[in-house]
Design an enzyme around this catalytic site. Structure first.
Site, PDB file in Angstrom:
ATOM      1  N   GLU A   1      -3.055  -1.912   2.866  1.00 21.19           N
ATOM      2  CA  GLU A   1      -2.950  -2.730   4.079  1.00 21.19           C
ATOM      3  C   GLU A   1      -4.316  -2.937   4.731  1.00 21.19           C
ATOM      4  O   GLU A   1      -4.536  -3.955   5.407  1.00 21.19           O
ATOM      5  CB  GLU A   1      -1.986  -2.069   5.077  1.00 21.19           C
ATOM      6  CG  GLU A   1      -0.522  -2.098   4.640  1.00 21.19           C
ATOM      7  CD  GLU A   1      -0.120  -0.945   3.726  1.00 21.19           C
ATOM      8  OE1 GLU A   1      -1.010  -0.272   3.160  1.00 21.19           O
ATOM      9  OE2 GLU A   1       1.095  -0.723   3.602  1.00 21.19           O
TER      10      GLU A   1
ATOM     11  N   VAL B   1      -7.699   1.619  -2.092  1.00 18.21           N
ATOM     12  CA  VAL B   1      -9.006   2.029  -2.629  1.00 18.21           C
ATOM     13  C   VAL B   1      -9.263   3.454  -2.151  1.00 18.21           C
ATOM     14  O   VAL B   1      -9.474   3.694  -0.950  1.00 18.21           O
ATOM     15  CB  VAL B   1     -10.129   1.085  -2.144  1.00 18.21           C
ATOM     16  CG1 VAL B   1     -11.488   1.573  -2.635  1.00 18.21           C
ATOM     17  CG2 VAL B   1      -9.879  -0.348  -2.615  1.00 18.21           C
ATOM     18  N   GLU B   2      -9.208   4.402  -3.100  1.00 15.16           N
ATOM     19  CA  GLU B   2      -9.346   5.813  -2.740  1.00 15.16           C
ATOM     20  C   GLU B   2     -10.804   6.259  -2.744  1.00 15.16           C
ATOM     21  O   GLU B   2     -11.715   5.496  -3.069  1.00 15.16           O
ATOM     22  CB  GLU B   2      -8.477   6.655  -3.686  1.00 15.16           C
ATOM     23  CG  GLU B   2      -7.004   6.268  -3.543  1.00 15.16           C
ATOM     24  CD  GLU B   2      -6.057   7.134  -4.336  1.00 15.16           C
ATOM     25  OE1 GLU B   2      -6.496   7.846  -5.264  1.00 15.16           O
ATOM     26  OE2 GLU B   2      -4.853   7.094  -4.022  1.00 15.16           O
TER      27      GLU B   2
ATOM     28  N   CYS C   1      -0.298   2.241   8.797  1.00 12.27           N
ATOM     29  CA  CYS C   1      -0.368   0.844   8.375  1.00 12.27           C
ATOM     30  C   CYS C   1       0.623  -0.037   9.119  1.00 12.27           C
ATOM     31  O   CYS C   1       0.385  -1.231   9.287  1.00 12.27           O
ATOM     32  CB  CYS C   1      -0.214   0.749   6.868  1.00 12.27           C
ATOM     33  SG  CYS C   1      -1.720   1.379   6.074  1.00 12.27           S
TER      34      CYS C   1
HETATM   35  N1  THU Z   1      -0.842   3.952   0.343  1.00 10.50           N
HETATM   36  C1  THU Z   1      -1.073   2.646   0.676  1.00 10.50           C
HETATM   37  O1  THU Z   1      -1.976   1.997   0.132  1.00 10.50           O
HETATM   38  N2  THU Z   1      -0.275   2.077   1.629  1.00 10.50           N
HETATM   39  C2  THU Z   1       0.789   2.697   2.207  1.00 10.50           C
HETATM   40  O2  THU Z   1       1.395   2.134   3.120  1.00 10.50           O
HETATM   41  C3  THU Z   1       1.208   4.023   1.721  1.00 10.50           C
HETATM   42  C4  THU Z   1       0.170   4.776   0.963  1.00 10.50           C
HETATM   43  C5  THU Z   1      -1.721   4.577  -0.667  1.00 10.50           C
HETATM   44  C6  THU Z   1      -2.759   5.501  -0.101  1.00 10.50           C
HETATM   45  C7  THU Z   1      -3.076   6.377  -1.309  1.00 10.50           C
HETATM   46  O3  THU Z   1      -4.105   5.738  -2.069  1.00 10.50           O
HETATM   47  C8  THU Z   1      -1.790   6.373  -2.121  1.00 10.50           C
HETATM   48  O4  THU Z   1      -0.968   5.356  -1.578  1.00 10.50           O
HETATM   49  C9  THU Z   1      -1.037   7.700  -2.069  1.00 10.50           C
HETATM   50  O5  THU Z   1      -0.851   8.122  -0.762  1.00 10.50           O
END
Ligand code: THU
Length: 134
Positions: free
Chosen positions: A58, A46-47, A92
């Site tokens: 995670e 979720v950005e 994570c």
């Molecule tokens: N991202 C994750 O959700 N988990 C990870 O272990 C690696 C990166 C997401 C964060 C961001 O929304 C997108 O991947 C690009 O970095």
């Protein structure tokens, strides 16, 4: 040694990924894990417009772990937008370590590995407990 149905767990991660909110990176991520009581949990990233506040998939998984009864993670997988296995980022791995069962397994880009292999000599709750006990 490893009786985890990784295909089934990856399918859960891929479904979770459809709930990702990733308008900035366009890089949806889905994760899924088996808990030590047998339940299966999942999460998606979720950005945020303030990019640094992004929650990795995670984070959602760990919240779900506690919101649905707690316990310890025994197996974990993470997929990208193409459905390919993705290595959890460094932060994570630390998040997962905190909630891992001993010997927790992760599906990685270089095969199934233990949590200790993906975050060797990890800092964790034990260090704080040991320090307090001194
Ligand atoms: N991202 C994750 O959700 N988990 C990870 O272990 C690696 C990166 C997401 C964060 C961001 O929304 C997108 O991947 C690009 O970095």
């Amino acid at each position: 040694m490893d009786t985890i149905d990784w295909d089934a767990l990856r399918a859960v991660a891929n479904e979770a990924k459809t709930h990702a909110y990733a308008p900035y990176s366009n890089f949806p991520v889905g994760v899924a894990a088996i808990v030590d009581d047998g339940r299966i949990i999942s999460g998606a990233n979720v950005e945020n417009a303030s990019y640094g506040l992004t929650l990795c998939a995670e984070c959602a998984l760990v919240s779900s772990l506690h919101m649905t009864g707690g316990g310890r993670l025994v197996a974990f997988t993470c997929v990208d937008g193409h459905g390919d296995v993705l290595m959890p980022c460094g932060r994570c791995r630390q998040l997962l370590y905190e909630h891992s069962a001993p010997g927790m397994l992760l599906e990685t880009v270089s095969g199934v590995k233990t949590i200790d292999e993906v975050i060797p000599d990890a800092f964790g709750p034990r260090h704080l407990e040991d320090y307090r006990a001194e």
